[in-house]
Scaffold this motif. Structure first.
Motif, mmCIF file in Angstrom:
data_model
loop_
_atom_site.group_PDB
_atom_site.id
_atom_site.type_symbol
_atom_site.label_atom_id
_atom_site.label_comp_id
_atom_site.label_asym_id
_atom_site.label_seq_id
_atom_site.Cartn_x
_atom_site.Cartn_y
_atom_site.Cartn_z
ATOM 1 N N ASN A 99 0.445 10.062 13.003
ATOM 2 C CA ASN A 99 1.284 8.989 12.265
ATOM 3 C C ASN A 99 1.023 7.368 12.638
ATOM 4 O OD1 ASN A 99 2.527 9.003 14.710
ATOM 5 N ND2 ASN A 99 4.610 9.368 13.760
ATOM 6 N N SER A 100 -0.135 7.043 13.006
ATOM 7 C CA SER A 100 -0.351 5.847 13.548
ATOM 8 C C SER A 100 -0.033 4.875 12.320
ATOM 9 C CB SER A 100 -2.037 5.547 14.170
ATOM 10 O OG SER A 100 -1.799 6.468 15.155
ATOM 11 N N ILE A 101 0.099 3.512 12.574
ATOM 12 C CA ILE A 101 0.048 2.522 11.522
ATOM 13 C C ILE A 101 -1.317 1.552 11.518
ATOM 14 C CG2 ILE A 101 1.187 0.604 10.634
ATOM 15 C CD1 ILE A 101 3.695 1.790 12.213
ATOM 16 N N ASN A 102 -1.856 1.492 10.466
ATOM 17 C CA ASN A 102 -3.086 0.615 10.435
ATOM 18 C C ASN A 102 -2.513 -0.807 9.921
ATOM 19 O OD1 ASN A 102 -5.414 -0.725 10.167
ATOM 20 N ND2 ASN A 102 -6.337 0.704 8.662
ATOM 21 N N TYR A 103 -2.316 -1.491 11.091
ATOM 22 C CA TYR A 103 -1.788 -2.953 10.903
ATOM 23 C C TYR A 103 -2.708 -3.725 10.129
ATOM 24 C CZ TYR A 103 1.532 -1.457 14.542
ATOM 25 O OH TYR A 103 2.652 -0.753 15.228
ATOM 26 N N GLN A 104 -3.955 -3.533 9.984
ATOM 27 C CA GLN A 104 -5.009 -4.389 9.132
ATOM 28 C C GLN A 104 -4.430 -4.005 7.719
ATOM 29 O OE1 GLN A 104 -7.164 -6.548 10.354
ATOM 30 N NE2 GLN A 104 -7.764 -6.795 8.263
ATOM 31 N N ASP A 105 -4.157 -2.851 7.476
ATOM 32 C CA ASP A 105 -3.725 -2.731 5.973
ATOM 33 C C ASP A 105 -2.432 -3.596 5.444
ATOM 34 O OD1 ASP A 105 -5.737 -0.890 5.846
ATOM 35 O OD2 ASP A 105 -4.579 0.849 5.853
ATOM 36 N N PHE A 106 -1.524 -4.056 6.519
ATOM 37 C CA PHE A 106 -0.184 -4.417 6.249
ATOM 38 C C PHE A 106 -0.092 -5.784 6.581
ATOM 39 C CE2 PHE A 106 0.076 0.149 6.512
ATOM 40 C CZ PHE A 106 0.818 0.387 5.342
ATOM 41 N N ILE A 107 -0.952 -6.268 7.673
ATOM 42 C CA ILE A 107 -0.704 -7.891 8.172
ATOM 43 C C ILE A 107 -2.218 -8.254 8.420
ATOM 44 C CG2 ILE A 107 1.824 -7.520 8.783
ATOM 45 C CD1 ILE A 107 0.527 -7.213 11.692
ATOM 46 N N PRO A 108 -3.012 -8.299 7.596
ATOM 47 C CA PRO A 108 -4.172 -8.599 7.983
ATOM 48 C C PRO A 108 -4.436 -10.006 8.391
ATOM 49 C CG PRO A 108 -4.222 -8.272 5.365
ATOM 50 C CD PRO A 108 -2.667 -7.718 6.182
ATOM 51 N N SER A 109 -3.715 -11.044 7.775
ATOM 52 C CA SER A 109 -3.656 -12.479 7.938
ATOM 53 C C SER A 109 -2.965 -12.620 9.260
ATOM 54 C CB SER A 109 -2.810 -13.133 7.190
ATOM 55 O OG SER A 109 -1.613 -12.887 6.970
ATOM 56 N N VAL A 110 -2.080 -11.901 9.887
ATOM 57 C CA VAL A 110 -1.627 -12.049 11.078
ATOM 58 C C VAL A 110 -2.590 -11.852 12.074
ATOM 59 C CG1 VAL A 110 0.199 -11.089 12.653
ATOM 60 C CG2 VAL A 110 0.838 -11.870 10.437
ATOM 61 N N LEU A 111 -3.282 -10.329 11.874
ATOM 62 C CA LEU A 111 -4.393 -9.975 13.118
ATOM 63 C C LEU A 111 -5.466 -11.114 13.000
ATOM 64 C CD1 LEU A 111 -4.339 -6.171 12.414
ATOM 65 C CD2 LEU A 111 -3.041 -7.604 14.194
ATOM 66 N N GLN A 112 -5.783 -11.634 11.817
ATOM 67 C CA GLN A 112 -6.883 -12.571 11.741
ATOM 68 C C GLN A 112 -6.512 -13.881 12.606
ATOM 69 O OE1 GLN A 112 -7.275 -13.304 7.650
ATOM 70 N NE2 GLN A 112 -8.460 -11.049 7.225
ATOM 71 N N GLN A 113 -5.397 -14.187 12.470
ATOM 72 C CA GLN A 113 -4.848 -15.303 13.370
ATOM 73 C C GLN A 113 -4.954 -14.825 14.848
ATOM 74 O OE1 GLN A 113 -4.243 -18.698 12.346
ATOM 75 N NE2 GLN A 113 -5.165 -17.526 10.300
ATOM 76 N N PHE A 114 -4.536 -13.561 15.343
ATOM 77 C CA PHE A 114 -4.626 -13.470 16.524
ATOM 78 C C PHE A 114 -6.041 -13.316 17.145
ATOM 79 C CE2 PHE A 114 -0.654 -10.232 16.358
ATOM 80 C CZ PHE A 114 0.012 -11.247 16.231
ATOM 81 N N VAL A 115 -6.843 -12.817 16.192
ATOM 82 C CA VAL A 115 -8.283 -12.920 16.610
ATOM 83 C C VAL A 115 -8.940 -14.520 16.865
ATOM 84 C CG1 VAL A 115 -10.595 -12.313 15.819
ATOM 85 C CG2 VAL A 115 -8.876 -10.821 15.476
ATOM 86 N N ALA A 116 -8.596 -15.106 15.753
ATOM 87 C CA ALA A 116 -8.626 -16.666 15.814
ATOM 88 C C ALA A 116 -8.108 -17.390 17.258
ATOM 89 C CB ALA A 116 -8.350 -17.474 14.675
ATOM 90 N N ALA A 117 -7.293 -17.063 17.470
ATOM 91 C CA ALA A 117 -6.343 -17.400 18.715
ATOM 92 C C ALA A 117 -7.247 -16.840 19.945
ATOM 93 C CB ALA A 117 -5.120 -17.100 18.983
ATOM 94 N N ASN A 118 -7.451 -15.779 19.769
ATOM 95 C CA ASN A 118 -8.582 -15.282 21.143
ATOM 96 C C ASN A 118 -9.633 -15.859 21.321
ATOM 97 O OD1 ASN A 118 -8.168 -12.731 22.933
ATOM 98 N ND2 ASN A 118 -10.345 -12.327 22.054
ATOM 99 N N GLY A 119 -10.426 -16.217 19.950
ATOM 100 C CA GLY A 119 -11.341 -16.996 19.885
ATOM 101 C C GLY A 119 -11.437 -18.637 20.518
#
Length: 143
Positions: free
Chosen positions: A5-25
């Motif tokens: 019953n995992s949640i694929n966050y990429q499906d629901f908040i892709p722009s948020v995760l993209q911002q996290f990836v950008a911050a990590n960069g």
């Protein structure tokens, strides 16, 4: 490991995760030594019991030339001579920011950090720790 019953966050908040990836960069562009970055990511992931991140950061550290011996002793860094005083100061800071405790003397930890690092480097270390804690919580939420 994820559950059925995992949640694929990429499906629901892709722009948020993209911002996290950008911050990590952006953190990776700072003067933070990549080997230290790996140690901090791995230590926080161990504390947070994030199996996915422990595996990933161990592999990345080894790929970047970190020794297997030091990685094996990271959980006991206070009790071994494998780590420099600067690394120990950064690891203490990582643990303090990962396992929040009202009794922690952050001022003393900052003083120790400043012996080894500039304020810019401490800012990068702090951002690194904050970011890995964020990623650990996302991963652990699906255990």
């Amino acid at each position: 490991m994820t559950t059925s019953n995992s949640i694929n966050y990429q499906d629901f908040i892709p722009s948020v995760l993209q911002q996290f990836v950008a911050a990590n960069g952006e953190i990776s562009k700072t003067e933070l030594d990549p080997k230290l970055h790996h140690l901090l990511d791995l230590r926080a992931s161990q504390i947070n019991q994030c199996a996915f991140c422990v595996k990933m950061h161990t592999k990345e550290a080894l790929d970047d030339g970190e020794s297997q011996e030091r990685l094996q002793r990271l959980t006991v860094w206070r009790h071994v001579g494998d780590f420099t005083p600067a690394e120990k100061a950064a690891l203490a800071w990582t643990e303090a920011l990962t396992s929040l405790d009202q009794k922690t003397d952050y001022s003393a930890l900052r003083t120790d950090l400043r012996v080894h690092f500039s304020d810019a480097e401490i800012s990068a270390i702090t951002s690194c720790v904050a970011m890995i804690n964020l990623w650990n919580r996302i991963q652990v939420s699906n255990h």
